[in-house]
Motif scaffolding. Structure first.
Motif, mmCIF file in Angstrom:
data_model
loop_
_atom_site.group_PDB
_atom_site.id
_atom_site.type_symbol
_atom_site.label_atom_id
_atom_site.label_comp_id
_atom_site.label_asym_id
_atom_site.label_seq_id
_atom_site.Cartn_x
_atom_site.Cartn_y
_atom_site.Cartn_z
ATOM 1 N N LEU A 323 -14.156 49.597 4.778
ATOM 2 C CA LEU A 323 -13.329 50.463 5.631
ATOM 3 C C LEU A 323 -11.858 50.418 5.191
ATOM 4 O O LEU A 323 -11.173 51.442 5.172
ATOM 5 C CB LEU A 323 -13.475 50.023 7.102
ATOM 6 N N GLU A 324 -11.392 49.229 4.821
ATOM 7 C CA GLU A 324 -9.992 49.091 4.379
ATOM 8 C C GLU A 324 -9.707 49.948 3.146
ATOM 9 O O GLU A 324 -8.581 50.354 2.905
ATOM 10 C CB GLU A 324 -9.671 47.621 4.036
ATOM 11 N N GLN A 325 -10.764 50.185 2.356
ATOM 12 C CA GLN A 325 -10.579 50.960 1.112
ATOM 13 C C GLN A 325 -10.810 52.452 1.321
ATOM 14 O O GLN A 325 -11.082 53.174 0.356
ATOM 15 C CB GLN A 325 -11.584 50.467 0.051
ATOM 16 N N ILE A 326 -10.681 52.917 2.547
ATOM 17 C CA ILE A 326 -11.068 54.309 2.829
ATOM 18 C C ILE A 326 -10.307 55.319 1.960
ATOM 19 O O ILE A 326 -10.880 56.319 1.519
ATOM 20 C CB ILE A 326 -10.943 54.636 4.335
ATOM 21 N N ASN A 327 -9.032 55.043 1.684
ATOM 22 C CA ASN A 327 -8.288 56.007 0.864
ATOM 23 C C ASN A 327 -8.812 56.045 -0.573
ATOM 24 O O ASN A 327 -8.904 57.121 -1.169
ATOM 25 C CB ASN A 327 -6.786 55.711 0.910
ATOM 26 N N ASP A 328 -9.190 54.875 -1.089
ATOM 27 C CA ASP A 328 -9.812 54.842 -2.423
ATOM 28 C C ASP A 328 -11.155 55.573 -2.385
ATOM 29 O O ASP A 328 -11.504 56.295 -3.317
ATOM 30 C CB ASP A 328 -10.074 53.393 -2.861
ATOM 31 N N ALA A 329 -11.885 55.363 -1.294
ATOM 32 C CA ALA A 329 -13.204 55.996 -1.160
ATOM 33 C C ALA A 329 -13.069 57.521 -1.142
ATOM 34 O O ALA A 329 -13.833 58.229 -1.804
ATOM 35 C CB ALA A 329 -13.891 55.509 0.108
#
Ligand SMILES: [Zn+2]
Ligand SMILES: [Zn+2]
Length: 348
Positions: A323-329
């Motif tokens: 979830l913390e990596q949502i922008n990368d995702a």
């Protein structure tokens, strides 16, 4: 808990917030998986007319019931659930016909309700009462359960097109949705499935999941290839699984006499007026139809099909992020690499 909020185009932030509080008619779920849909990417880019405040996106989701409102019957702690995201008003003409996805007053997870890209999600009373909440069969993983939603939209398309054994099906667009079209049309007994895309990366995936022929349409003329593959007849079924106006024009060209064409992908604003050769429609007696989203009935049937293991959605889930990596995702999902990008929110 952690939740990701969409504040406006290109602006999603992960924040530490209190868990949602539910009333006696609601459920609270711990979200396990939230997969990223083209709709989420479009909202991220352009916003949405129904979103006028910060909002948790995500409507392809699966999780576990962790709190049950005291008036709720039929759901218990620990139930694994997924949702059909579009909640109809329940009383309009379309809702009464069973087309809740066509309700003009619809509410939806990830649009008017906070969606799945957070650790815990409230399920409002309306969604429970109108049948949008489904128990996930024990033999399905959370990932498969989350992917039932995009599959159900292609199932809606298949029901409208009525693909049959003997049909040659052309799918233009090799994204995750194109992949779901391959799976359902294969299951329906299509004799030959041809998938075209302008990018090579995803066409290899399409072969793996069951496409008979792939065409890199940036290098090879699709019209010529379809004629070759069909002994000059053209395709019985053509599905436009992308948002390119020229592809809608091309779909009418490659369709056989009495062909059925589904304009599956909507057009971006400003590109929705497309010049079509209506004589193709007339002289070939084509059936051209639109489909959008899926109904609760489509979702129910899709869940059953996926649980029967006649289609394998797991093979589409190629890339996971926290979830913390949502922008990368989101950046990754936008790149067109891989197939389905999802958030492994519970981190298992
Ligand atoms: Zn979706
Ligand atoms: Zn309605």
């Amino acid at each position: 808990m952690k939740a990701s909020f969409f504040y406006g185009p290109q602006d999603i932030q992960v924040e530490e917030v209190d868990k949602p509080v539910i009333n006696e008619n609601e459920l609270l779920i711990k979200v396990h998986i939230g997969s990223i849909c083209g709709t989420d990417l479009r909202i991220f880019k352009f916003g949405h007319f129904k979103i006028d405040q910060k909002r948790v996106l995500g409507h392809e989701l699966a999780g576990e019931v962790v709190e049950v409102g005291e008036n709720i019957n039929g759901f218990s702690l620990g139930d694994r659930i997924s949702v059909a995201p579009n909640v109809g008003c329940g009383h309009c003409r379309m809702c009464q016909k069973g087309y809740n996805q066509l309700c003009s007053e619809y509410e939806a997870f990830g649009i008017s309700y906070d969606g799945g890209f957070q650790e815990y999600m409230r399920i409002p009373q309306t969604a429970i009462e109108r049948g949008n909440v489904f128990k996930v069969p024990a033999n399905l993983s959370y990932v498969e359960a989350a992917l039932v939603e995009p599959f159900s939209c292609t199932y809606n398309s298949y029901k409208a097109l009525n693909t049959k054994p003997g049909d040659t099906v052309v799918i233009i667009g090799a994204g995750p949705i194109g992949a779901c079209h391959v799976l359902i049309n294969k299951l329906a007994g299509a004799t030959k499935i041809i998938v075209a895309d302008v990018a090579a990366s995803r066409l290899t995936e399409m072969k793996k999941i069951g496409a008979d022929v792939t065409v890199l349409s940036s290098e090879e003329d699709l019209n010529t290839r379809v004629l070759e593959e069909t002994d000059g007849a053209g395709a019985d079924v053509v599905i436009t699984a992308c948002s390119v106006p020229a592809v809608q024009q091309q779909a009418l060209e490659i369709a056989a006499v009495h062909g059925r064409v589904n304009f599956f992908g909507g057009m971006p604003k400003g590109k929705e007026f497309v010049t079509l050769n209506t004589n193709l429609l007339h002289y070939k007696e084509l059936i051209v139809l639109g489909t959008t989203g899926s109904s609760i009935e489509n979702y129910r049937e899709s869940l059953d099909i996926v649980a029967s293991k006649k289609v394998d959605l797991l093979q589409l889930a190629t890339h996971s992020f926290s979830l913390e990596q949502i922008n990368d995702a989101f950046a990754f999902a936008q790149s067109g690499e891989g197939m389905k990008t999802y958030l492994n929110i519970a981190g298992e």
